[in-house]
Design a protein around this motif. Structure first.
Motif, PDB file in Angstrom:
ATOM      1  N   VAL A  65      -3.127   9.015  -3.029  1.00 20.57           N
ATOM      2  CA  VAL A  65      -4.636   7.679  -3.264  1.00 20.57           C
ATOM      3  C   VAL A  65      -4.783   6.806  -4.229  1.00 20.57           C
ATOM      4  CG1 VAL A  65      -7.097   8.704  -4.345  1.00 20.57           C
ATOM      5  CG2 VAL A  65      -5.697  10.187  -2.247  1.00 20.57           C
ATOM      6  N   GLN A  66      -4.533   6.980  -5.622  1.00 21.48           N
ATOM      7  CA  GLN A  66      -3.862   6.729  -6.276  1.00 21.48           C
ATOM      8  C   GLN A  66      -3.077   4.819  -6.755  1.00 21.48           C
ATOM      9  OE1 GLN A  66      -1.655   7.792 -10.008  1.00 21.48           O
ATOM     10  NE2 GLN A  66      -2.052   6.250 -11.328  1.00 21.48           N
ATOM     11  N   SER A  67      -2.269   5.064  -4.670  1.00 24.49           N
ATOM     12  CA  SER A  67      -1.508   3.887  -4.912  1.00 24.49           C
ATOM     13  C   SER A  67      -2.235   2.970  -3.908  1.00 24.49           C
ATOM     14  CB  SER A  67      -0.293   3.455  -4.455  1.00 24.49           C
ATOM     15  OG  SER A  67      -0.083   4.746  -3.305  1.00 24.49           O
ATOM     16  N   VAL A  68      -2.979   3.283  -3.078  1.00 23.24           N
ATOM     17  CA  VAL A  68      -4.103   3.276  -2.206  1.00 23.24           C
ATOM     18  C   VAL A  68      -5.139   2.341  -3.283  1.00 23.24           C
ATOM     19  CG1 VAL A  68      -5.277   3.135  -0.535  1.00 23.24           C
ATOM     20  CG2 VAL A  68      -3.669   4.419  -0.368  1.00 23.24           C
TER      21      VAL A  68
ATOM     22  N   VAL B  28       0.685  -1.339  -0.091  1.00 21.26           N
ATOM     23  CA  VAL B  28       0.083  -0.179   0.172  1.00 21.26           C
ATOM     24  C   VAL B  28       1.188   1.275   0.118  1.00 21.26           C
ATOM     25  CG1 VAL B  28      -2.165   1.041   1.502  1.00 21.26           C
ATOM     26  CG2 VAL B  28      -1.913  -1.029   1.870  1.00 21.26           C
ATOM     27  N   GLY B  29       0.550   1.716  -0.626  1.00 22.42           N
ATOM     28  CA  GLY B  29       1.515   3.325  -1.069  1.00 22.42           C
ATOM     29  C   GLY B  29       1.050   4.554  -0.314  1.00 22.42           C
TER      30      GLY B  29
ATOM     31  N   PHE C  40      -0.429  -0.453   6.582  1.00 24.73           N
ATOM     32  CA  PHE C  40      -1.378   0.825   5.801  1.00 24.73           C
ATOM     33  C   PHE C  40       0.142   1.816   6.758  1.00 24.73           C
ATOM     34  CE2 PHE C  40      -5.054  -2.707   6.070  1.00 24.73           C
ATOM     35  CZ  PHE C  40      -5.270  -2.105   4.538  1.00 24.73           C
ATOM     36  N   SER C  41       0.529   2.334   7.460  1.00 19.86           N
ATOM     37  CA  SER C  41       1.452   2.759   8.161  1.00 19.86           C
ATOM     38  C   SER C  41       2.058   4.178   6.890  1.00 19.86           C
ATOM     39  CB  SER C  41       3.298   2.247   8.476  1.00 19.86           C
ATOM     40  OG  SER C  41       2.446   0.949   9.598  1.00 19.86           O
TER      41      SER C  41
ATOM     42  N   GLY D 239     -12.860 -13.184   2.264  1.00 17.43           N
ATOM     43  CA  GLY D 239     -12.441 -13.088   2.506  1.00 17.43           C
ATOM     44  C   GLY D 239     -11.777 -12.723   4.338  1.00 17.43           C
ATOM     45  N   ALA D 240      -9.956 -13.262   3.945  1.00 20.79           N
ATOM     46  CA  ALA D 240      -9.398 -12.918   5.577  1.00 20.79           C
ATOM     47  C   ALA D 240      -7.501 -11.312   4.927  1.00 20.79           C
ATOM     48  CB  ALA D 240      -8.495 -13.878   5.518  1.00 20.79           C
ATOM     49  N   GLN D 241      -8.231 -11.269   6.141  1.00 18.86           N
ATOM     50  CA  GLN D 241      -7.289  -9.717   5.798  1.00 18.86           C
ATOM     51  C   GLN D 241      -5.980  -9.361   6.923  1.00 18.86           C
ATOM     52  OE1 GLN D 241      -9.017  -6.493   2.833  1.00 18.86           O
ATOM     53  NE2 GLN D 241     -10.688  -6.933   3.876  1.00 18.86           N
ATOM     54  N   MET D 242      -5.318  -8.673   6.851  1.00 17.73           N
ATOM     55  CA  MET D 242      -4.162  -8.477   7.965  1.00 17.73           C
ATOM     56  C   MET D 242      -4.145  -7.039   7.834  1.00 17.73           C
ATOM     57  SD  MET D 242      -2.796  -8.920  11.174  1.00 17.73           S
ATOM     58  CE  MET D 242      -2.471 -10.582  11.436  1.00 17.73           C
ATOM     59  N   GLY D 243      -4.588  -5.965   8.672  1.00 14.07           N
ATOM     60  CA  GLY D 243      -4.295  -4.622   8.567  1.00 14.07           C
ATOM     61  C   GLY D 243      -3.137  -4.293   9.988  1.00 14.07           C
TER      62      GLY D 243
END
Length: 588
Positions: free
Chosen positions: A99-102, A95-96, A123-124, A163-167
């Motif tokens: 806005v475009q990269s996100v 995740v950059g 997400f840092s 779905g499974a996600q990690m933040g």
């Protein structure tokens, strides 16, 4: 019907809930049981071998599956089918900082999730909510996680796998407190696990009662600047300075009340990494067993440990673990998982490129708690941990030897270099000297080889509800909630595999021997001790939840996190039942 092939009790019938999970998740049209799945999977895995060797390896892979060396869920679900699903369970998506990269990350992750893979993110990079207003970001990290969560939930509504996600957010990000408290809102981030990337510097600041700076490269707004924000010599802006212990208490208090966030000890992850000279790891897959670089994947396959126990419970002779059979099974599992990398459909070309350059795989295990019980060893005893060490060490050495042999036959992973692979202090530098010599001489096929996942669904479907991963048995009989596609839940009665086996072999389940010890019968420190015992032999990480009784005091609970860091674990997650988080499992 699927028959459990455990030696010496092949006649033990599978319990109804295990049959149901097998049918719903893994059986395809015309398949009636486990063996049909094994034949489909073994044929698919052998298809990438040289044509003259395909029949040989199909037979070898089939026998290994029957003996307990299974693939992770995606492999057992999709290998050998026309499904457009990936055979890889989990990925990491970068995740950059625009806005475009996100939005690109969200779209790429959507394709991965649509094909059945779970996704982890750091997400840092995203600007804090009090950053100077620019066109760079419309939302802060928590807002963007809301967006990713909504997109993932929408895919499930269209018929995709849930779905499974990690933040993940770093402990020095200015929005870290909002991130840690976000799940206090009911129904928020339902497709996410969340973890905080904790640094050694932060832990030392806590222990020394020092202050801690929350920083970011984005310039803060005028209000924050007026409150005393400053720019450090390294270019980062300091948004806030507070006592490290205050932030620590907010983290551990949230985990105490919500069972989240977990923590990733990110410096230890990077220090131990075989490829630390080539990559930086900032997050993991959704369950935490696989730290991964951007676009990295985890190609997993556990071995069912109870299959290697002979004369279980000592009822027909001395209970022993068949290390020779286990070692041979691990070696063949390395080849099978290496083949998965060449067989699978890749959701994104970047994922394929990353995997082909390093060829990461994750040989693992499941059923440790049951296996120790069958060997008449308490999970929370010195003898139990000693057996776990011997199993883990055997798995490590057999996997690395097999990968060297594959390198001789098929070539080392393209980014292999002896100059960087044995960086001082990393996992490879601690391998036995004979293995290091072999790797220096011939290279190695896979950069990483070992990962211990929860293996929950495959343990239910293919191991008759053996204890998951390295977990002890949760309980001997309990209720398990199951979520349907429409979001509704049903409750099922399930039984622990070792308990069922003991009963079927004539054991008295009314007065169980003392080595029958469940997760709720032992101290939280005993859970950590098992992770500490096994982590030195696992080059990736271990997914394990430390069960904490509801009446555990906060002071004791807080100390567990410090114990986990001092034990050099790579991650740490807890579960304490309470009215806020509820429970999936309930003791009858």
């Amino acid at each position: 019907m699927c028959r459990v092939l455990t030696v010496p009790n092949e006649g033990l019938p599978v319990q109804p809930f295990s049959r149901e999970v097998l049918s719903e998740r893994y059986l395809k049209a015309g398949e009636l049981g486990c063996d049909d799945i094994f034949r489909r999977v073994s044929k698919a895995l052998a298809s990438v071998e040289e044509k003259a060797a395909q029949q040989t390896y199909e037979a070898l892979f089939l026998k290994n599956l029957r003996d307990g060396a299974i693939g992770a869920g995606r492999i057992m679900h999709a290998a050998g089918t026309a499904l457009e699903s990936t055979l890889i369970n989990c990925f990491v998506q970068p995740v950059g900082d625009t806005v475009q990269s996100v939005h690109q990350a969200r779209d790429e992750a959507g394709e991965t999730l649509r094909r059945g893979g779970g996704v982890g993110y750091d997400f840092s990079c995203i600007y804090p909510r009090h950053a100077e207003a620019t066109e760079a970001f419309a939302l802060d990290p928590c807002g963007y996680i809301d967006m990713f969560d909504t997109a993932c939930a929408a895919l499930a509504g269209l018929g995709a796998r849930r779905g499974a996600q990690m933040g993940v957010l770093r402990i020095d990000h200015p929005d870290i407190d909002a991130f840690m408290q976000a799940k206090r809102k009911p129904g928020r981030w339902t497709t996410f696990n969340v973890s905080v990337a904790v640094t050694d510097a932060f832990m030392h600041a806590c222990m020394n009662d020092e202050s801690w700076q929350l920083v970011h490269h984005a310039k803060p707004n005028k209000t924050v600047q007026a409150a005393g924000a400053l720019q450090r010599g390294d270019g980062l802006w300091v948004y806030e300075t507070l006592p490290a212990k205050v932030l620590w208490q907010r983290l551990t208090q949230s985990a105490y009340e919500l069972s989240e966030p977990g923590v990733l000890f990110i410096d230890h992850i990077q220090r131990d990494n075989n490829l630390r000279a080539l990559e930086t790891i900032a997050t993991t897959n959704p369950c935490g067993e696989q730290p991964l670089p951007p676009y990295g994947c985890c190609d997993l396959g556990p071995l069912i440990l109870p299959r290697f126990v002979r004369h279980p419970f000592g009822l027909a002779g001395d209970a022993t673990f068949d290390f020779d059979a286990f070692e041979a099974s691990v070696a063949l599992q390395v080849r099978a998982l290496d083949n998965v990398l060449d067989l699978t459909r890749w959701p994104l070309p970047q994922q394929r490129e990353e995997a082909m350059g390093k060829r990461r795989i994750g040989v693992g295990l499941t059923g440790l708690g049951n296996a120790l019980t069958m060997l008449c060893l308490r999970y929370d005893s010195d003898a139990g941990r000693a057996m776990a060490v011997r199993i883990a060490q055997t798995m490590r050495d057999a996997a690395y030897r097999a990968s060297v042999s594959l390198a001789i036959e098929k070539g080392a992973f393209p980014q292999f270099s002896t100059h960087t692979y044995f960086s001082a202090g990393n996992f490879a530098s601690r391998l036995p000297e004979a293995l290091q010599r072999a790797i220096r001489a011939h290279g190695i096929r896979n950069s990483h080889l070992l990962s211990i996942a929860p293996a929950g669904s495959v343990s239910l479907a293919f191991a008759d509800n053996a204890s998951n991963g390295i977990e002890p048995s949760f309980a001997w009989q309990y209720l398990r909630k199951k979520r349907a596609a429409d979001g509704s839940q049903t409750t099922h009665t399930v039984e622990d595999y070792a308990w069922r086996l003991f009963r079927s072999l004539g054991g008295n389940v009314r007065t169980l021997p003392s080595y029958f010890v469940s997760a709720l019968d032992m101290t939280p420190a005993s859970h950590i001790a098992m992770m500490q015992t096994m982590q030195p032999f696992v080059d990736a990480a271990i997914s394990k939840t430390v069960n904490v009784p509801e009446n555990c005091t906060y002071e004791v609970f807080e100390g567990l996190f410090l114990q986990a860091w001092q034990s050099k674990l790579k991650g740490f997650a807890t579960y304490r039942p309470n009215d806020i988080v509820g429970s999936v499992l309930q003791v009858t």
